[in-house]
Design an enzyme around this catalytic site. Structure first.
Site, PDB file in Angstrom:
ATOM      1  N   ASP A 135      39.722 -41.841  86.966  1.00  0.00           N
ATOM      2  CA  ASP A 135      40.501 -42.122  88.173  1.00  0.00           C
ATOM      3  C   ASP A 135      39.700 -42.904  89.210  1.00  0.00           C
ATOM      4  O   ASP A 135      40.235 -43.242  90.267  1.00  0.00           O
ATOM      5  CB  ASP A 135      41.020 -40.811  88.781  1.00  0.00           C
ATOM      6  CG  ASP A 135      42.522 -40.664  88.590  1.00  0.00           C
ATOM      7  OD1 ASP A 135      43.086 -41.399  87.761  1.00  0.00           O
ATOM      8  OD2 ASP A 135      43.128 -39.825  89.278  1.00  0.00           O
ATOM      9  N   ASP A 460      47.276 -26.975  88.843  1.00  0.00           N
ATOM     10  CA  ASP A 460      47.252 -26.135  87.656  1.00  0.00           C
ATOM     11  C   ASP A 460      48.126 -24.891  87.794  1.00  0.00           C
ATOM     12  O   ASP A 460      48.869 -24.543  86.868  1.00  0.00           O
ATOM     13  CB  ASP A 460      45.810 -25.726  87.319  1.00  0.00           C
ATOM     14  CG  ASP A 460      45.011 -25.318  88.554  1.00  0.00           C
ATOM     15  OD1 ASP A 460      45.609 -25.202  89.642  1.00  0.00           O
ATOM     16  OD2 ASP A 460      43.789 -25.130  88.430  1.00  0.00           O
TER      17      ASP A 460
END
Length: 747
Positions: A135, A460
């Site tokens: 990223d 998550d």
């Protein structure tokens, strides 16, 4: 006999009996309820501080109920890879995801070691494909992976030939030395040869990393020219390809850097994971996926087999969506001075969740079913898309406009996958680049109903909750030796960044549409399982209530009033404090941790709750109020050799900067030091009713002891001292609070 062996389960779940722990936990709850009942019925002592104390203590009691519920039914999972190998004729493909975001905070050599450990897994190489999400769009990371792919051609065969246990080179060579008496000459020669190659690789990567202009952006690197970290096109490159489908070759290795544009929200790690899911769906389309952070190296090379024992069990594995391996760490500083190794939490809390509907998704070290990431319910497997019930326009709305990807999703959802010989990632680069573009998700279900969910920097937990609300279970996988090892933050600054991020992200989850309460009421999350999620998602709220309680105690000492009962009831409160601390100490000692380790975790629990989690809570409130958005801060990953902290005189020492977290901590310390000084000098006003008593003094003293590192920081210099600007701001806030108390505004 053969039939009996075939009927044996691939994994077993054993519930642990911890009767003594249950008794003490219940006793503490009983005493807490006694204290609350006293507040309810002792109406003659009613005041606003008393009411505020009752609200805070009610929250603490609820938190203890959550903890007791979570710890009540701990379980361990035992897997049998030998049975899996006997029963399954052909092992399924597995896609491996590695995520990195910053080549400075997450050094490329760390990512390289993680990738090398994955490429060397004890699993057929033609069934593995490793995808690295960068990223940061860094040519350094891409260069490091190119160099690592050359070294992998020697490292992977070396590991498998000599049955190497730890398959990250920097861990292996820091722990293993040659035994001149026992090791064969062939092994010594290979060991030295491969070590020299790794040293060269490591040195080359480090040299390039520290150069101002590392190399010319031409050839394979031309695509990185004129790119910025947050403004660049999609980049998908196949670094290694097992074109022949060799069982003993090397797995595929694919570099992925998704497109980023200023006008599009990139949705942090969740966005990166969804891109990896789509790219891998095109290139290899494995039914199972493993995702790890860039610092989580493989510690057990057979971990894929252990996880598949759970996911492929014909009886109990059908409704298991993901398998979570504990996060454990290498080279942790002795006695865990910053309280970030979480040994006791995994042993008692996460193992307790494992005995319910399963552990929460921890963001790394997790094996997923691709079907669950595509949003299917347990009963929909091999029915909905396979049967052709969905129209093409509906599939486009769900999965996006790529026909190639829709086709792969239909294959995966229908239970069919590519065979090993059909996996040719290089054939799908153009399609993979398309699904990695910013605008691909627009108008689709990605991040809403499919894949990793958006809306929180802790992606998550809502993703795992959304999966379990559909009726799926999860399981822990804790083989011996442990599956993965990572690097815990080795300093206070990194710890604070991590805890603040978690506190903010989890608070957003707590108040969002994927909260445990919503999943219990409108989904299939079981009551006790949902209640256990409150332990995790209320960290930020816990900070708010504890800061309120801490401020209330200081107020009582300054204004000479009391929130604690007198006489026998006060001894009940003291008993709760003493029994709780002795009980937690016994838990630590039972699993082999030291008294120092226990104390470090106790004081850090107080400090991080009242500072990092509290700041995270405020940040989340601003986000939920749409005043400002939260900022995703990456935790620095440090590359250390075994036993490094033993030679480092600074290991475990507290360092400070000008973060708002330290302003809060310094303010709390100054307020309580001032309150204690006022009390000892007799500067309190004449009490109305009961004056400040021993209860407030005990709490304040305990708090100051917990904040001892801050007290030392007030008088230290350099990075070990609290900055003067922070002290000045904290002093102003402390004076404002003192003025507030002396005017008895809330009496």
């Amino acid at each position: 006999m053969a039939n009996e062996e075939h009927d044996l389960p691939l994994y077993e779940k054993v519930w642990l009996k911890r009767t003594f722990q249950r008794v003490i936990d219940t006793l503490i709850l009983f005493l807490l309820l006694l204290l609350l009942s006293n507040r309810v019925f002792a109406s003659h002592n009613f005041s606003f501080p008393w009411l505020l104390a009752f609200i805070c203590e009610s929250w603490f009691t609820f938190t203890w109920i959550v903890i007791l519920n979570t710890k009540w039914s701990p379980a361990v999972t035992i897997t049998h890879p030998d049975r899996l190998l006997q029963r399954v004729q052909e092992l399924p493909p597995v896609d491996l995801f590695v995520t990195t975001a910053d080549p400075v905070l997450e050094s490329p050599i760390i990512t390289v070691n993680t990738v090398l450990s994955l490429l060397a897994l004890d699993y057929p190489a033609n069934k593995l494909a490793c995808y690295v999400s960068d990223d940061g769009c860094s040519p350094l990371t891409f260069y490091a992976l190119l160099e690592a792919s050359k070294f992998a051609k020697f490292w992977v065969p070396f590991c498998k030939k000599h049955n190497v246990q730890v398959r990250a080179p920097f861990r292996y060579y820091s722990d293993v030395t040659i035994n001149n008496n026992e090791d064969s000459l062939e092994f010594k020669q290979e060991w030295l040869q491969v070590k020299e190659m790794y040293d060269n690789l490591s040195r080359t990567i480090e040299e390039v990393t520290h150069k101002t202009t590392p190399f010319q952006l031409d050839g394979e690197f031309a695509i990185f020219s004129n790119t910025e970290q947050r403004n660049h096109p999609s980049i998908v490159k196949v670094i290694l390809e097992n074109k022949e489908g060799l069982f003993d070759g090397l797995p595929h290795l694919i570099y992925v850097s998704r497109e980023k544009r200023p006008q599009y929200h990139h949705n942090y790690k969740a966005g990166a994971m969804n891109v990896l899911t789509r790219v891998s769906g095109l290139m290899s389309n494995a039914p199972f996926m493993l995702n790890v952070d860039c610092d989580m190296v493989v510690n057990n090379p057979k971990i894929v087999l252990h996880a598949l024992c759970i996911l492929m069990d014909s009886q109990k594995g059908k409704d298991v969506a993901f398998v979570q391996c504990f996060q454990q760490f290498y080279d942790g500083i002795k006695d865990d001075p910053f309280g970030n190794q979480w040994v006791a939490a995994f042993e008692y809390i996460i193992r307790g969740m494992a005995g319910l509907q399963g552990p929460f998704y921890g963001g790394t070290n997790t094996f997923h079913r691709r079907n669950t990431i595509y949003g299917l319910y347990p009963h929909e497997i091999e029915t909905e898309i396979k049967a052709g019930k969905l129209e093409e326009d509906i599939l486009i709305q769900q999965f996006g406009s790529s026909k190639e990807f829709i086709n792969s999703a239909a294959h995966a959802s229908g239970g069919s996958v590519y065979s090993a010989n059909d996996i040719t990632p290089s054939n799908f680069i153009e399609a993979a680049t398309q699904v990695a573009n910013c605008d691909y998700e627009c108008g689709t279900f990605w991040g809403k109903k499919l894949g990793w969910l958006y809306g929180s920097i802790s992606e998550d937990v809502p993703t795992g909750l959304n999966i379990q609300r559909k009726g799926w279970r999860s399981e822990c996988c804790t083989p011996d030796p442990i599956a993965f090892q990572g690097c815990a933050p080795r300093g206070l600054l990194s710890t604070v960044i991590q805890q603040k991020r978690w506190g903010s992200g989890l608070t957003v989850v707590f108040f969002g549409k994927h909260s445990p309460l919503v999943c219990m009421l409108f989904g299939k999350v079981q009551f006790r399982a949902g209640l256990s999620y409150f332990w995790l998602t209320n960290w930020g709220l816990r900070g708010a209530f504890l800061v309120c309680y801490v401020a209330l105690i200081a107020y009582c000492m300054i204004a000479n009033t009391s929130i604690f009962p007198q006489g026998l009831v006060l001894w009940i409160a003291i008993s709760v404090f003493v029994i709780y601390n002795i009980h937690t100490l016994s838990e630590y000692l039972t699993i082999g941790l030291s008294i120092t380790h226990w104390w470090n975790n106790q004081r850090m629990c107080v400090m991080r709750t009242t500072t990092a989690w509290f700041i995270g809570f405020l940040s989340a409130m601003l986000k939920l109020s749409r005043i400002s958005d939260t900022v995703f801060e990456i935790t620095e990953k440090e590359h250390t050799a075994s036993g490094a902290d033993g030679n480092n005189a600074d290991a475990g020492r507290f360092t400070f900067d000008e973060s708002p977290v330290f302003v809060v901590g310094s303010t709390i310390l100054l307020v309580h030091l001032t309150a204690m000084l006022i009390m000892f000098l007799g500067l309190q006003p004449t009490p109305i009713g009961n004056g400040c008593g021993v209860g407030e003094l005990i709490c304040s003293t305990y708090l100051v002891v917990c904040y001892w590192p801050y007290l030392k920081g007030l008088f230290s210099r350099g990075k070990y001292g609290i900055p003067l600007s922070t002290i000045c701001m904290s002093s102003v806030f402390a004076l404002v609070f003192l003025h507030f108390c002396t005017n008895n505004i809330i009496t």
